[in-house]
Design an enzyme around this catalytic site. Sequence first.
Site, PDB file in Angstrom:
ATOM      1  N   TYR A  65       0.818  -1.083  -0.033  1.00 16.80           N
ATOM      2  CA  TYR A  65      -0.068  -0.141   0.019  1.00 16.80           C
ATOM      3  C   TYR A  65       0.872   1.186  -0.024  1.00 16.80           C
ATOM      4  CZ  TYR A  65       1.123   0.648   5.065  1.00 16.80           C
ATOM      5  OH  TYR A  65       1.860   0.930   6.172  1.00 16.80           O
ATOM      6  N   CYS A  66       0.379   2.493  -0.270  1.00 16.69           N
ATOM      7  CA  CYS A  66       0.804   3.553  -0.121  1.00 16.69           C
ATOM      8  C   CYS A  66      -0.074   4.726   0.315  1.00 16.69           C
ATOM      9  CB  CYS A  66       1.486   4.145  -1.556  1.00 16.69           C
ATOM     10  SG  CYS A  66       0.266   4.126  -2.964  1.00 16.69           S
ATOM     11  N   ALA A  67      -0.047   6.177  -0.012  1.00 15.02           N
ATOM     12  CA  ALA A  67      -0.699   6.876   0.611  1.00 15.02           C
ATOM     13  C   ALA A  67      -2.205   6.837   0.500  1.00 15.02           C
ATOM     14  CB  ALA A  67      -0.251   8.262   0.189  1.00 15.02           C
ATOM     15  N   CYS A  71      -2.125   7.539  -5.335  1.00 10.08           N
ATOM     16  CA  CYS A  71      -0.782   7.215  -5.276  1.00 10.08           C
ATOM     17  C   CYS A  71      -0.430   5.913  -6.059  1.00 10.08           C
ATOM     18  CB  CYS A  71      -0.274   6.895  -3.774  1.00 10.08           C
ATOM     19  SG  CYS A  71       1.567   6.560  -3.526  1.00 10.08           S
TER      20      CYS A  71
END
Length: 115
Positions: A65-67, A71
């Site tokens: 996952y990221c932001a 993203c």
Amino acid sequence: MNNTIKSEQIKQNLDQGIPMTLVEALPERYFAAGHLPGALNIPHDEIRARAAEQLPDNEALIVVYCASSSCQNSKMAAKILAQMGYVNVREFVDGKQGWEEAGYPLELANTGAEV
């Protein structure tokens, strides 16, 4: 690749103790500011260099996952892991923003404290 996972499933896996490795694909400063519970920090541009050491089981459930949904770091990280032979990679598209919007707490680096 359309192997995605939702925040509710991640939370359920955590609550039930289902083995899963969460990987935040953002730079360390973002990880330190708060991350999903128990997550590792492997920025997307370091996946190739660090995956073998930090993710030794290529059959384990790995959630990157990221932001937020805008993203692209998690998408790039998931693609690289799949190319490297990891067979059970899921992308949490909504990222930290979606996690918090679902009402789940983030954890602070090195403390385990929730934010």
